[in-house]
Design a protein around this motif. Sequence first.
Motif, PDB file in Angstrom:
ATOM      1  N   ASP A 184       1.620   9.294  -5.964  1.00 41.00           N
ATOM      2  CA  ASP A 184       2.045  10.663  -5.658  1.00 41.00           C
ATOM      3  C   ASP A 184       3.035  11.166  -6.709  1.00 41.00           C
ATOM      4  O   ASP A 184       2.979  12.327  -7.123  1.00 41.00           O
ATOM      5  CB  ASP A 184       2.689  10.722  -4.268  1.00 41.00           C
ATOM      6  CG  ASP A 184       1.681  10.524  -3.144  1.00 41.00           C
ATOM      7  OD1 ASP A 184       0.469  10.611  -3.413  1.00 41.00           O
ATOM      8  OD2 ASP A 184       2.111  10.285  -2.005  1.00 41.00           O
ATOM      9  N   GLU A 205       2.294   1.682  -3.488  1.00 35.12           N
ATOM     10  CA  GLU A 205       1.260   2.186  -4.395  1.00 35.12           C
ATOM     11  C   GLU A 205       1.069   3.689  -4.221  1.00 35.12           C
ATOM     12  O   GLU A 205       0.968   4.431  -5.210  1.00 35.12           O
ATOM     13  CB  GLU A 205      -0.056   1.460  -4.142  1.00 35.12           C
ATOM     14  CG  GLU A 205      -1.197   1.910  -5.035  1.00 35.12           C
ATOM     15  CD  GLU A 205      -2.492   1.169  -4.773  1.00 35.12           C
ATOM     16  OE1 GLU A 205      -3.544   1.645  -5.223  1.00 35.12           O
ATOM     17  OE2 GLU A 205      -2.453   0.116  -4.105  1.00 35.12           O
ATOM     18  N   LYS A 206       1.054   4.150  -2.993  1.00 33.82           N
ATOM     19  CA  LYS A 206       0.879   5.580  -2.737  1.00 33.82           C
ATOM     20  C   LYS A 206       2.064   6.387  -3.259  1.00 33.82           C
ATOM     21  O   LYS A 206       1.887   7.466  -3.823  1.00 33.82           O
ATOM     22  CB  LYS A 206       0.694   5.838  -1.243  1.00 33.82           C
ATOM     23  CG  LYS A 206       0.419   7.314  -0.907  1.00 33.82           C
ATOM     24  CD  LYS A 206       0.217   7.534   0.566  1.00 33.82           C
ATOM     25  CE  LYS A 206      -0.172   8.991   0.867  1.00 33.82           C
ATOM     26  NZ  LYS A 206       0.817   9.963   0.346  1.00 33.82           N
ATOM     27  N   GLU A 237       0.827  -1.211   0.000  1.00 33.09           N
ATOM     28  CA  GLU A 237       0.000   0.000   0.000  1.00 33.09           C
ATOM     29  C   GLU A 237       0.859   1.258   0.000  1.00 33.09           C
ATOM     30  O   GLU A 237       0.558   2.228  -0.697  1.00 33.09           O
ATOM     31  CB  GLU A 237      -0.937   0.011   1.215  1.00 33.09           C
ATOM     32  CG  GLU A 237      -2.092  -0.968   1.152  1.00 33.09           C
ATOM     33  CD  GLU A 237      -1.701  -2.354   1.628  1.00 33.09           C
ATOM     34  OE1 GLU A 237      -0.515  -2.565   1.995  1.00 33.09           O
ATOM     35  OE2 GLU A 237      -2.587  -3.241   1.652  1.00 33.09           O
TER      36      GLU A 237
END
Length: 334
Positions: free
Chosen positions: A147, A142-143, A139
Amino acid sequence: MTRRSILSLTLAAGFSLAAAGQVVAQTDPLPSWNQGAAKTAILDFVAKVTREGGPDYVKPAERIATFDNDGTLWAEQPAYFQLLFAFDEVKRLAPQHPEWKGKEPYRSVLAGDMKGLAASGEKGLLQLVAATHGGMTTEAFEKSVADWLATARHPTKKRPYSELVYQPQLELLAYLRANGFKTFIVSGGGVEFMRVFAEKVYGIPPEQVVGSSGVVKFAIGPDGKPQLLKQAKVEFIDDGPGKPVGINRFIGRRPILAFGNSDGDLQMLQYTVGGSGPRLALIVHHTDAEREWAYDRKSSIGKLDKALDEGRAKGWTIVDMKTDWKEVFPPARP
């Protein structure tokens, strides 16, 4: 009804979605493709495999189309975009690692020394990927990718990386899906990197993305919740001969259409045309130095040599970017 299904129905009814988001009447499902042998080959192939009762009819379940990503669906110069992401991550994380200033390959990245980075070879590049991709939850990774995509700009085109997709290919993906094909990405790029943007950009859901992968480990986090942690170790390389292996492992059907742009796609193209019944192998030849880049046999990125020779010898469809594509990229967003 989802946006994807609306798009498919719209195209099937003889319309296409303009880049500005407006629906414009079109009798041509591939308006950014110039008339020529490549466009004709695509239209003819789709027509014959979808003609019920015809000798070349292919059932929808078997209409599998695989696309490479870098250099086939979006640009790949002056370096693969995932590698540029890794460079930016090194710069972002550098304050937490003062030792990087004097240690290769980090020193070269921080100094903008591409010759020094090249001298570190594959080992150095793997170190960069491990430092920027490993040791975090899926996670969190992925962020970090999301971004980066939201803020980063290409070093020469000065546009978001997600805008450096090929407009003709977006039309082709939608056209194929409107005609009962299931479209997959089969790329040497990292699978978790591509899954962040594939559905939004291409309309290809995460489960239809096949790529290289690192080892991921299940663990219970400090908060007591289960999580997956990325490890600094390669699990599977989905490039060259690895592509047919990945197709067999993750898709389970041999494609009837495959689209690539480099020698890394050769085995996928060979595997596709090696099946029975109608087959279509396509190669993007980067010939447009004005609108994109011109490169092939001598390029260190997206080298196209053996696949170009075999494609010409065996009658595969070679898509000349300069002559076959009316547009290359979608219009820039305001």
